[in-house]
Scaffold this motif. Structure first.
Motif, short mmCIF file in Angstrom:
data_model
loop_
_atom_site.label_atom_id
_atom_site.label_comp_id
_atom_site.label_asym_id
_atom_site.label_seq_id
_atom_site.Cartn_x
_atom_site.Cartn_y
_atom_site.Cartn_z
N SER A 194 -13.03 26.95 -4.40
CA SER A 194 -12.09 26.20 -5.24
C SER A 194 -11.88 24.80 -4.66
N GLU A 195 -11.83 23.80 -5.54
CA GLU A 195 -11.49 22.45 -5.17
C GLU A 195 -10.03 22.21 -5.54
N PRO A 196 -9.31 21.34 -4.82
CA PRO A 196 -7.90 21.11 -5.16
C PRO A 196 -7.76 20.47 -6.54
N VAL A 197 -6.73 20.88 -7.27
CA VAL A 197 -6.44 20.27 -8.57
C VAL A 197 -5.61 19.01 -8.38
N TRP A 198 -5.05 18.85 -7.18
CA TRP A 198 -4.26 17.64 -6.88
C TRP A 198 -4.43 17.32 -5.41
N ASP A 199 -4.83 16.09 -5.12
CA ASP A 199 -5.03 15.60 -3.76
C ASP A 199 -4.35 14.25 -3.69
N ASN A 200 -3.21 14.17 -3.02
CA ASN A 200 -2.43 12.95 -3.15
C ASN A 200 -1.57 12.67 -1.93
N VAL A 201 -0.75 11.62 -2.05
CA VAL A 201 0.20 11.21 -1.02
C VAL A 201 1.59 11.18 -1.65
N ILE A 202 2.57 11.81 -1.01
CA ILE A 202 3.93 11.87 -1.56
C ILE A 202 4.70 10.59 -1.25
N GLY A 203 4.74 10.17 0.02
CA GLY A 203 5.35 8.89 0.38
C GLY A 203 6.85 8.93 0.61
N GLU A 204 7.35 7.82 1.16
CA GLU A 204 8.75 7.75 1.57
C GLU A 204 9.72 7.86 0.41
N LEU A 205 9.43 7.19 -0.69
CA LEU A 205 10.37 7.19 -1.82
C LEU A 205 10.66 8.60 -2.32
N MET A 206 9.61 9.38 -2.57
CA MET A 206 9.79 10.73 -3.11
C MET A 206 10.42 11.66 -2.08
N ILE A 207 10.07 11.48 -0.81
CA ILE A 207 10.69 12.30 0.23
C ILE A 207 12.18 12.00 0.32
N ARG A 208 12.53 10.73 0.24
CA ARG A 208 13.94 10.34 0.28
C ARG A 208 14.73 10.99 -0.85
N ALA A 209 14.19 10.94 -2.05
CA ALA A 209 14.88 11.55 -3.20
C ALA A 209 15.00 13.06 -3.02
N TRP A 210 13.96 13.69 -2.50
CA TRP A 210 13.97 15.15 -2.28
C TRP A 210 15.02 15.53 -1.25
N LEU A 223 16.32 9.38 7.53
CA LEU A 223 15.28 10.32 7.95
C LEU A 223 13.96 9.99 7.28
N ALA A 224 13.98 9.70 5.99
CA ALA A 224 12.74 9.39 5.26
C ALA A 224 12.08 8.12 5.79
N SER A 225 12.87 7.21 6.34
CA SER A 225 12.31 5.95 6.86
C SER A 225 11.40 6.19 8.06
N GLY A 226 11.47 7.39 8.64
CA GLY A 226 10.58 7.73 9.75
C GLY A 226 9.23 8.23 9.29
N TRP A 227 9.01 8.31 7.98
CA TRP A 227 7.72 8.75 7.43
C TRP A 227 6.61 7.80 7.87
N SER A 237 0.81 -1.22 0.00
CA SER A 237 0.00 0.00 0.00
C SER A 237 0.84 1.26 0.00
N SER A 238 2.16 1.13 0.08
CA SER A 238 3.02 2.31 0.10
C SER A 238 4.44 1.92 -0.29
N THR A 239 5.22 2.89 -0.74
CA THR A 239 6.62 2.60 -1.05
C THR A 239 7.38 2.25 0.22
N ALA A 240 6.90 2.70 1.39
CA ALA A 240 7.55 2.35 2.65
C ALA A 240 7.51 0.84 2.87
N GLN A 241 6.40 0.20 2.53
CA GLN A 241 6.31 -1.26 2.66
C GLN A 241 7.25 -1.94 1.68
N LEU A 242 7.39 -1.37 0.49
CA LEU A 242 8.28 -1.96 -0.51
C LEU A 242 9.73 -1.81 -0.10
N ILE A 243 10.10 -0.64 0.41
CA ILE A 243 11.47 -0.38 0.84
C ILE A 243 11.83 -1.19 2.08
N HIS A 244 10.84 -1.38 2.96
CA HIS A 244 11.05 -2.12 4.22
C HIS A 244 10.10 -3.32 4.24
#
Length: 291
Positions: free
Chosen positions: A156-172, A185-189, A124-131
């Protein structure tokens, strides 16, 4: 099929390519899986994880048949060459099936779990895939889900409603930290949610609320964003600090809020939007997702 048919495939790259696509065909046949089933419009992080597992499974099966290590495979070398000058986030996405996807499959099989069973409940998340240990936990670890108190702002309604997740935070975070420190640090997401709005003047208005596994990790994340705002956000000028709130001047200057184990980022062009999004963030909670 490679060993029992009279195929005239001789070079290693062609064998690996053929085995990979034959495996994908078998996945389609046995599990009716195809990319259109991945809910990219709902959850980016979930879509990346599920797609990477399926392709990681196909890659691993292909490499086993061709007796090739993943880091020595033509797919790895081709991806490395293709993405050499890409942004870290996009490069991470391309390598996700080859690196984390294959590792996840190996870890699952190493715990005597059949990969076929994973298709009944995909990561259900890149965190599960990474760990993979988080996926195998009983009850299974799941990231916390952010429940927005409100989505419509100033009609106004949001044009994007999403989840960033561990993988993208790690790269950032690798923009300002060595790879190992960024990964740690990202693994604490522990879940997040992002809303992006666009005004009539096409000005972006953004709120991103992240949850962390404990207050100490949230504080480290908050402190890093504050200290590295120039690089991460192109922020200019000295910030205004008040308790656990930091605001940088200027249009789209980042506004950061730390509260317990959550960190919220606001980027707006107008004070009215900043106040509205901050109010929504404070009223929106993250809850434990039931396995």
């Amino acid at each position: 099929l490679l060993h029992t048919t009279n195929l005239t495939v001789t070079d290693a790259e062609s064998k690996q390519w053929l085995a990979f696509h034959l495996t994908l065909m078998l996945l389609d046949q046995n599990f009716q899986w195809h990319e259109s089933q991945v809910p990219t419009e709902v959850n980016l992080d979930q879509a990346l994880a599920q797609s990477a597992f399926v392709y990681g499974d196909a890659i691993w099966q292909a490499l086993k048949h061709t007796q090739t290590d993943v880091a020595e495979s033509h797919a790895w070398k081709r991806t490395d060459t293709l993405t050499n000058n890409w942004p870290l986030a996009l490069r991470g996405i391309e390598f996700l099936p080859l690196r984390e996807g294959v590792h996840f499959c190996q870890a699952i099989v190493g715990q005597n779990v059949m990969l076929d069973a994973i298709y009944q409940q995909l990561p259900s998340s890149t965190a599960q895939l990474i760990h993979p240990d988080r996926y195998l936990e009983i009850p299974r670890w799941e990231p916390r889900k952010l429940r927005w108190a409100q989505r419509d702002i100033q009609r106004s309604e949001p044009v994007w409603d999403n989840v960033i997740g561990e993988l993208m935070i790690r790269a950032w975070l690798q923009r300002v930290l060595p790879a190992e420190e960024a990964a740690l640090l990202a693994s604490g997401w522990n879940g997040d949610g992002v809303l992006l709005y666009q005004t009539k003047e096409e000005a972006p208005q953004l709120v991103w609320k992240t949850a962390w596994r404990n207050a100490a990790t949230a504080e480290r994340f908050f402190k890093l964003l504050t200290e590295q705002a120039t690089t991460l956000f192109e922020a200019e000028g000295a910030p205004e600090k008040s308790g656990t709130t930091t605001t940088f001047p200027g249009v789209l200057g980042p506004h950061l809020l730390l509260a317990d184990d959550t960190v919220t980022l606001l980027r707006t062009t107008e004070p009215a939007w900043a106040q509205a999004l901050e109010d929504i963030a404070k009223r929106s909670g993250v809850e434990e997702k039931k396995p």
